[in-house]
Design an enzyme around this catalytic site. Structure first.
Site, PDB file in Angstrom:
ATOM      1  N   GLU A 134      -3.323  10.655   4.910  1.00 41.43           N
ATOM      2  CA  GLU A 134      -2.633  11.013   3.671  1.00 41.43           C
ATOM      3  C   GLU A 134      -3.456  11.918   2.765  1.00 41.43           C
ATOM      4  O   GLU A 134      -2.938  12.849   2.162  1.00 41.43           O
ATOM      5  CB  GLU A 134      -2.271   9.745   2.884  1.00 41.43           C
ATOM      6  N   HIS A 182       5.340  -1.989   2.011  1.00 44.04           N
ATOM      7  CA  HIS A 182       6.461  -1.081   2.228  1.00 44.04           C
ATOM      8  C   HIS A 182       7.446  -1.204   1.077  1.00 44.04           C
ATOM      9  O   HIS A 182       8.631  -0.930   1.239  1.00 44.04           O
ATOM     10  CB  HIS A 182       7.174  -1.402   3.559  1.00 44.04           C
TER      11      HIS A 182
END
Lengths: 392, 403
Positions: free
Chosen positions: A115, A185
């Site tokens: 990322e 999540h």
């Protein structure tokens, strides 16, 4: 001013019971039943009417409206590229389906699992003049890239004296609770980024809003983070124009006018508070003004403050943890504004239970815990965190 | 309501099965004793096997190319691998029945890795891995029933039902971590503590082929090598990072060389003896103070990345079948043992039956154990002597947080 005075008077009447409103009208709702219950979803998606101003429309859900926006961008802007983990085959939420086949593998490509690298690389692409649309697979994973966003992307224009900028960077990430996401999540990290001048943070509530806002983010000359409520990817379906259209950033939308209390939310929670507004009208005879904030940074302070001055009460509902959540920013700004604009009023701050709890979510309860943890219509409906009243 | 029905069903089903087991029990016990005493004379006590030579990076010598397997060891490895295999398949079944929810990353196919690693280290050594952790939770000493109960989110689970599939912990086993690559710097830290406390312990830090491209891995390599930490970096290369094959994700797929200045070995991760010997070699290297080492275990997972991934959109069924038929770790061990008179097909079948029974019982526990009480939702946020209150989503819901 007469209207405002009337508003304030009405407040005073309602607030005249012993203590704050809890004892009055609001206190009549029964407490929530204890014990876990498995809900299918904690909200009902409320679609907007089909727009007529932008030409032909098509039935799309949220991920399809995102694909449409990206499709429009890639076709009109030859410098536009989309990259991220697994975007080539269409993405884990199918937001980029078909784009690689249509525009080629040098414009829609996968990155490895990194990322920090994705965002840093995206900043470079943008600085060199291309339109970079980076995808972070889940907002929960954006933290390795936090340094790049805050220290590089946000400050590039300022520190180079406007010689360079990465305004053509847009970062997209699925956001928010989904029922089974647990710790990693489900996060809603908008508050972390709200503390960083130089970037924009945008969260749509529906497919129609998403396409227009995403296109505005891509066009905007500042780096933008676009959080997409993942629980709405399939659940939200609307008629969305096929051609591009733009919804302005930093403009909140009053979805329903009201006179007794202002309800503010963004993303999925907008649908919750809309339901709450209906319930409040039916069961309590309370008229709610519902505002979708849309842009978290820079946020539309004027719209919210004006509304609170009109209604005298404000309730903000969001999914993220309470402490340091964006509601604190909104409520403190509203207080400052109200004190400035209405110097003879004072503000009384009440409990703000409308926000997500201050705990990380365990996985095992998964669906139950998440649904219990997040504000839902049955729990949002009866109290007000901020109201102003005139002395005497 | 559903849970009550399920509990009733399992009680009913258990009834006749228990009765059936009791009847021939005495007979099979006797015959087993007879069989055992007869077989003891028939079986060899140990055998030596050739194992694949490991590829080496910055090493003059590697692990040995032969391994000795005793009968006891073989039976133990077989039982352990079979338990993990059946446990994972049971988890698959429970997930499809929606008794397990959320995320579930299964380890079947990779059993040789965790069992081989555990065979080469001491229980006092430390292990940390990513989210495909059920196998390690078991080898590090967690009971199957506690693992399954954690998956189903019950209070009998090893993390009290609050962790789930990705967050299982045990003694000297630090999980169970959700964020890809984040566990690797932690592993180096644990290794530093090992060195600091001087107890001759090492840390096995595991990650996958996808995580190998994360920046923090390289930062960790540097720290571990600089300070000569007793850390074995282990890359479990199962060829796919979620849906991306290694060729599409990495500029260099020689993961054992990615540590650059850290010596590395590439190991056949489907052969438990290979894994064991390589780990012994690496552990010795670390314990002697030479610094970290990198191991790449070439392995394979039969299931998809998680239960929401069918696992066939980025690889062919033929490929999965091929690995299953040619390189299955349990079959490899079984063949070795049977062909070298370390055991017999019947004996191993008996172990299978026992394992199945154990898993069934554990699954029953996992489906009937109650969920953790809601009052515990807020616990363990902070470590604090006076309990404090955590606001829930409404004024009527307050969770007491006890540290």
């Amino acid at each position: 001013m007469a209207a405002a005075g009337l508003g304030l008077c009405r407040l005073a009447v309602l607030a005249s019971g012993p203590g704050p409103l809890r004892a009055g009208v609001w206190g009549r709702l029964p407490p929530l039943a204890a014990g876990p219950r498995r809900h299918a979803a904690h909200f009902t998606f409320q679609p907007d009417a089909e727009p007529s101003a932008h030409g032909q429309t098509q039935k799309m859900n949220l991920f399809q409206s995102i694909t449409s926006a990206l499709d429009n961008t890639l076709s009109r802007d030859p410098t536009a590229v989309i990259f991220g983990e697994d975007v080539a085959f269409g993405g884990v939420f199918r937001c980029t389906v078909g784009l690689r086949d249509k525009y080629g593998k040098d414009r829609v490509f996968n990155t490895p699992l990194c990322e920090q690298g994705i965002v840093g690389f995206g900043i470079g692409v943008a600085v060199a003049g291309a339109t970079a649309i980076a995808e972070i697979q889940f907002a929960d994973y954006i933290f390795p890239a936090f340094d790049q966003i805050v220290n590089e992307a946000a400050k590039y224009r300022y520190r180079s004296g406007d010689l360079f900028n990465c305004g053509s960077l847009t970062i997209r990430a699925p956001w928010g609770c989904v029922g089974h996401g647990a710790l990693y999540h489900s996060q809603s990290p908008e508050a972390f980024f709200a503390h960083c001048p130089g970037i924009k943070v945008v969260i749509p509530r529906s497919p129609l809003q998403a396409k227009g806002l995403l296109l505005s983010c891509i066009e905007d000359k500042n780096p933008c983070i676009f959080f997409e409520p993942k629980i709405l990817y399939r659940a939200a379906v609307e008629q969305v124009p096929v051609e591009p259209y733009y919804i302005p950033l930093s403009q909140a939308e009053v979805l329903q006018e009201g006179s007794d209390v202002t309800l503010v939310a963004w993303g999925t929670q907008v649908h919750v508070i809309r339901e709450v507004a209906t319930m409040a009208q039916e069961k309590l005879g309370v008229s709610c003004e519902v505002i979708d904030l849309k842009t978290i940074l820079p946020w539309d302070t004027e719209a919210v403050c004006k509304s609170v001055v009109k209604t005298g009460r404000l309730l903000i509902s969001h999914e993220a943890p309470l402490t340091g959540g964006f509601a604190s920013e909104i409520s403190s700004t509203v207080q400052r504004w109200a004190v400035r604009e209405q110097p003879r009023s004072f503000l009384q701050l009440e409990e703000v239970p409308g926000d997500g709890p201050d705990l990380a979510l365990g996985a095992a309860h998964a669906e139950e815990e998440e649904v219990l943890s997040f504000p839902s219509p049955s729990r949002t409906s009866s109290w007000s965190p901020v109201h102003s009243r005139s002395p005497g | 309501m559903r849970k009550m029905l399920l509990a009733a069903l399992s009680r009913v089903l258990q009834g006749p099965a228990a009765a059936a087991a009791a009847r021939p029990g005495a007979v099979s016990e006797v015959s087993r004793v007879v069989v055992a005493s007869r077989n003891y004379a028939d079986f060899a006590s140990e055998a030596t096997f050739d194992i694949k030579k490991c590829d080496l990076h910055r090493l003059e010598e590697g692990p040995p190319v032969t391994a000795v397997l005793t009968r006891e060891e073989g039976l133990h490895y077989y039982r352990t691998m079979q338990t993990i295999r059946r446990m994972e398949l049971k988890s698959d079944q429970l997930y499809k029945q929606k008794i397990i929810r959320g995320f579930c990353h299964l380890y079947d196919g990779q059993e040789a890795c965790c069992v081989g690693l555990e065979a080469a280290i001491n229980p006092t050594d430390h292990v940390i891995t990513a989210y495909r952790a059920h196998g390690y939770a078991y080898t590090r000493g967690t009971a199957v029933r506690e693992i399954l109960a954690e998956l189903t989110g019950r209070k009998g689970g090893c993390a009290k039902g609050k962790g789930g599939s990705m967050h299982m912990y045990a003694h000297h086993f630090y999980g169970g971590n959700g964020i890809v690559g984040a566990q690797v710097p932690l592993g180096a830290g644990i290794a530093l503590a090992c060195k600091y406390f001087g107890k001759d312990e090492i840390c096995l830090t595991l990650y996958g082929d996808g995580a190998a491209n994360q920046g923090q891995i390289f930062e960790t390599y540097n720290m571990a090598a600089l300070w000569k930490l007793p850390c074995i970096f282990i890359c479990e290369n199962n060829r796919y990072g979620m849906g991306t094959s290694v060729e599409r994700a990495a500029a260099s797929t020689d993961y054992y060389k990615r540590g650059d200045y850290i010596p590395g070995i590439r190991v056949d991760g489907m052969d438990i003896l290979c894994v064991r010997e390589a780990t012994k070699f690496a552990a010795e290297h670390c314990r002697s103070g030479k610094g970290p080492m990198l191991m790449e275990l070439q392995t394979y997972r039969y299931h998809g990345h998680s239960m929401s991934d069918p696992g066939i959109s980025y690889r062919t069924r033929e490929e999965i079948q091929e690995v299953r038929s040619k390189s299955d770790p349990i079959t490899l061990l079984k063949d070795r043992m049977v062909n070298n008179s370390l055991s017999s097909v019947e004996e191993l079948k008996e172990i299978d039956v026992e394992v199945r029974k154990e898993i069934e019982e554990a699954a029953q526990f996992a489906t009937t154990d109650p969920e953790p009480p809601l009052e515990e939702l807020g616990n363990h946020i902070y470590k604090n002597e006076p309990p404090f209150e955590v606001r829930g989503p409404s004024q009527w819901i307050k969770y007491k947080s006890v540290g």
